[in-house]
Design an enzyme around this catalytic site. Structure first.
Site, PDB file in Angstrom:
ATOM      1  N   ARG A 221       7.455   4.038   6.172  1.00 34.55           N
ATOM      2  CA  ARG A 221       7.587   3.404   4.849  1.00 34.55           C
ATOM      3  C   ARG A 221       6.502   3.961   3.951  1.00 34.55           C
ATOM      4  NH1 ARG A 221       9.026  -1.413   1.981  1.00 34.55           N
ATOM      5  NH2 ARG A 221       7.310  -2.131   0.676  1.00 34.55           N
TER       6      ARG A 221
ATOM      7  N   HIS B 265      -1.296 -11.905   2.111  1.00 29.73           N
ATOM      8  CA  HIS B 265      -2.315 -12.050   1.059  1.00 29.73           C
ATOM      9  C   HIS B 265      -1.628 -12.280  -0.277  1.00 29.73           C
ATOM     10  CE1 HIS B 265      -0.923  -7.921   0.654  1.00 29.73           C
ATOM     11  NE2 HIS B 265      -1.341  -7.962  -0.610  1.00 29.73           N
TER      12      HIS B 265
ATOM     13  N   HIS C   5       2.486 -12.268   0.302  1.00 27.65           N
ATOM     14  CA  HIS C   5       3.375 -11.237   0.831  1.00 27.65           C
ATOM     15  C   HIS C   5       2.663 -10.471   1.935  1.00 27.65           C
ATOM     16  CE1 HIS C   5       1.179  -9.659  -2.641  1.00 27.65           C
ATOM     17  NE2 HIS C   5       1.248  -8.466  -2.092  1.00 27.65           N
TER      18      HIS C   5
ATOM     19  N   ASP D 150      -2.095 -10.964  -4.399  1.00 33.37           N
ATOM     20  CA  ASP D 150      -2.801  -9.929  -5.166  1.00 33.37           C
ATOM     21  C   ASP D 150      -3.647 -10.622  -6.235  1.00 33.37           C
ATOM     22  OD1 ASP D 150      -1.490  -8.087  -3.606  1.00 33.37           O
ATOM     23  OD2 ASP D 150      -0.050  -7.484  -5.141  1.00 33.37           O
TER      24      ASP D 150
HETATM   25  C1  LIG Z   1      -9.681  -7.616   2.220  1.00 32.34           C
HETATM   26  C2  LIG Z   1      -9.637  -7.174   1.000  1.00 32.34           C
HETATM   27  C3  LIG Z   1      -8.816  -5.982   0.559  1.00 32.34           C
HETATM   28  C4  LIG Z   1      -8.726  -6.218  -0.931  1.00 32.34           C
HETATM   29  C5  LIG Z   1     -10.117  -6.690  -1.225  1.00 32.34           C
HETATM   30  C6  LIG Z   1     -10.281  -7.801  -0.197  1.00 32.34           C
HETATM   31  O1  LIG Z   1     -11.609  -8.185   0.052  1.00 32.34           O
HETATM   32  C7  LIG Z   1      -9.463  -9.020  -0.680  1.00 32.34           C
HETATM   33  C8  LIG Z   1      -8.350  -8.592  -1.678  1.00 32.34           C
HETATM   34  C9  LIG Z   1      -7.639  -7.314  -1.207  1.00 32.34           C
HETATM   35  C10 LIG Z   1      -6.674  -6.713  -2.229  1.00 32.34           C
HETATM   36  C11 LIG Z   1      -5.207  -7.142  -2.039  1.00 32.34           C
HETATM   37  C12 LIG Z   1      -4.359  -6.496  -3.148  1.00 32.34           C
HETATM   38  C13 LIG Z   1      -4.688  -5.015  -3.353  1.00 32.34           C
HETATM   39  O2  LIG Z   1      -4.113  -4.246  -2.301  1.00 32.34           O
HETATM   40  C14 LIG Z   1      -6.207  -4.772  -3.400  1.00 32.34           C
HETATM   41  C15 LIG Z   1      -6.533  -3.329  -3.816  1.00 32.34           C
HETATM   42  C16 LIG Z   1      -6.852  -5.777  -4.302  1.00 32.34           C
HETATM   43  O3  LIG Z   1      -7.131  -5.659  -5.473  1.00 32.34           O
HETATM   44  O4  LIG Z   1      -7.141  -6.919  -3.593  1.00 32.34           O
HETATM   45  C17 LIG Z   1      -6.793  -5.213  -2.058  1.00 32.34           C
HETATM   46  C18 LIG Z   1      -8.296  -5.017  -1.809  1.00 32.34           C
HETATM   47  C19 LIG Z   1      -8.607  -3.659  -1.169  1.00 32.34           C
HETATM   48  O5  LIG Z   1      -7.837  -3.148  -0.346  1.00 32.34           O
HETATM   49  O6  LIG Z   1      -9.690  -3.139  -1.474  1.00 32.34           O
HETATM   50  O1  AKG Z   2       2.888  -1.578   0.935  1.00 29.72           O
HETATM   51  C1  AKG Z   2       3.534  -2.503   0.463  1.00 29.72           C
HETATM   52  O2  AKG Z   2       4.750  -2.479   0.331  1.00 29.72           O
HETATM   53  C2  AKG Z   2       2.807  -3.736  -0.071  1.00 29.72           C
HETATM   54  C3  AKG Z   2       1.313  -3.646   0.124  1.00 29.72           C
HETATM   55  C4  AKG Z   2       0.543  -4.659  -0.640  1.00 29.72           C
HETATM   56  O3  AKG Z   2       0.932  -5.794  -0.737  1.00 29.72           O
HETATM   57  C5  AKG Z   2      -0.723  -4.261  -1.278  1.00 29.72           C
HETATM   58  O4  AKG Z   2      -1.092  -3.066  -1.197  1.00 29.72           O
HETATM   59  O5  AKG Z   2      -1.368  -5.135  -1.895  1.00 29.72           O
HETATM   60 FE   FE2 Z   3      -0.246  -6.967  -2.135  1.00 29.00          FE
END
Ligand SMILES: C=C1C[C@]23C[C@@]1(O)CC[C@H]2[C@@]12CC[C@H](O)[C@@](C)(C(=O)O1)[C@H]2[C@@H]3C(=O)O
Ligand code: AKG
Ligand code: FE2
Length: 326
Positions: A260, A193, A250, A195
């Site tokens: 981890r 994904h 990543h 961020d």
């Molecule tokens: C599948 C998902 C988890 C996420 C919200 C989403 O719908 C798409 C973006 C995902 C993500 C990836 C980065 C971060 O870990 C996170 C907190 C974010 O801001 O976007 C997660 C979201 C989540 O886990 O709620």
């Molecule tokens: O746990 C990690 O090292 C990365 C996880 C990550 O990419 C995320 O939480 O968005």
């Molecule tokens: Fe991430």
């Protein structure tokens, strides 16, 4: 309930070196911009975060994840904040992971999860609060350096987005438990994904697992380093630089032998902030690759997508009809 885990994609060993930026080096700004353009990822040393804060937080988080499942479940499910296990986000993504996702603006003891966190030692709650402050400081420092190197006007344009109290940032602690020898095989901990925020600041213990995707699609393993931080360029910074910086894909593959533990601070703008290419970087509006959206709009549409979806498409301008047929 049985949760199906995805097959593990291959990662080629690669000689690619991760750029290392010493934050006290007078040349740091130039190095940061180069790394953001080339990789969307770099390692930070000489960051000024107290090592004992990292040690305390690590120890206390480890104790939290070792609590009985029934107790941890009382701090969940993550919606999006709180304790989560296996499920990531609201759209069916799963991984071999447990996590705590926290809103950076809300004190740990005043969340819906407070009943559980009240039972954790005060040092855990205090360390989380101090860590959030340190991450705000480090992420705004990195953004300030980017502003200076790119001569972004007005001063503070990027860093203020993170410094203000309305900044929509969050903190995530991810725990990937080691596997028993008999079932030992690598699995997806956190699927690929990008961020969505401006930048993410990641710290982990010395267990490997994090991989980044290069522009040519090759995945490379990031050697872990418990005393350093890693900065990940997010979608919002890609849009504001009109694609000059790339948000890097990543993922985490779980290691079979050791657990981890990672902590990631996602530095996000206020919900009401309009995100668009910066006019000081792209003088002609016709050259904008992205249209404007508020962070709230991008976030709410983004939360309807699966983890690996290409969310930046939401920002992309539709080509005029006479060009889309060419
Ligand atoms: C599948 C998902 C988890 C996420 C919200 C989403 O719908 C798409 C973006 C995902 C993500 C990836 C980065 C971060 O870990 C996170 C907190 C974010 O801001 O976007 C997660 C979201 C989540 O886990 O709620
Ligand atoms: O746990 C990690 O090292 C990365 C996880 C990550 O990419 C995320 O939480 O968005
Ligand atoms: Fe991430």
């Amino acid at each position: 309930m049985v949760v199906m885990l995805q097959p593990v994609p291959k990662c080629k060993p690669s000689p690619v070196l991760i750029p290392v930026v010493d934050l006290t080096d007078p040349d740091a700004k130039t190095q940061i911009v180069k790394a953001c353009e080339e990789l969307g990822f770099f390692k930070v040393v000489n960051h000024g975060v107290r090592p004992d804060l990292l040690t305390h937080l690590h120890e206390e988080a480890t104790k939290f994840f070792a609590l009985p499942q029934s107790l941890k479940d009382k701090a969940g499910p993550a919606d999006p904040f709180g304790y989560g296990s296996k499920r990531i986000g609201p759209n069916g993504d799963v991984g071999c992971i447990e996590y705590i996702l926290l809103n950076a603006n809300i004190h740990l003891s005043s969340t819906k999860t407070s009943a559980v966190f009240q039972q954790t030692p005060a040092i855990f709650r205090e360390s989380v609060e101090e860590y959030k402050e340190e991450m705000k400081r480090m992420s705004s420092k990195v953004l300030e350096m980017i502003e200076q190197e790119l001569r972004i006007e007005p001063k503070g344009k990027l860093s203020k987005l993170v410094k203000v109290k309305e900044s929509d940032s969050c903190l995530r602690m991810n725990y990937y438990k080691e596997k028993e020898e008999s079932t030992a095989k690598e699995e997806i901990g956190f699927g690929e994904h990008t961020d969505p925020q401006l930048i993410s600041v990641l710290r982990s213990n010395d267990t490997e697992g994090l991989q980044i995707c290069l522009k040519d699609g090759t995945w490379v393993a990031v050697p872990p380093d418990h005393s350093s931080f890693f900065v990940i360029v997010g979608d919002t910074l890609q849009v504001m630089t009109n694609g000059r910086f790339k948000s890097v894909k990543h993922r985490v593959l779980t290691n079979t032998k050791r657990s981890r533990l990672s902590m990631i601070y996602f530095a996000g703008p206020p919900l009401t902030e309009t995100i668009a290419p910066l006019s000081c970087l792209v003088p002609k509006q016709d050259d904008y690759l992205y249209k404007e959206l508020t962070w709230a709009q991008y976030k709410s549409s983004g939360y309807k997508t699966k983890l690996g979806d290409y969310r930046l498409g939401l920002f992309e301008k539709q080509l005029p009809l006479y060009l889309s047929n060419v």
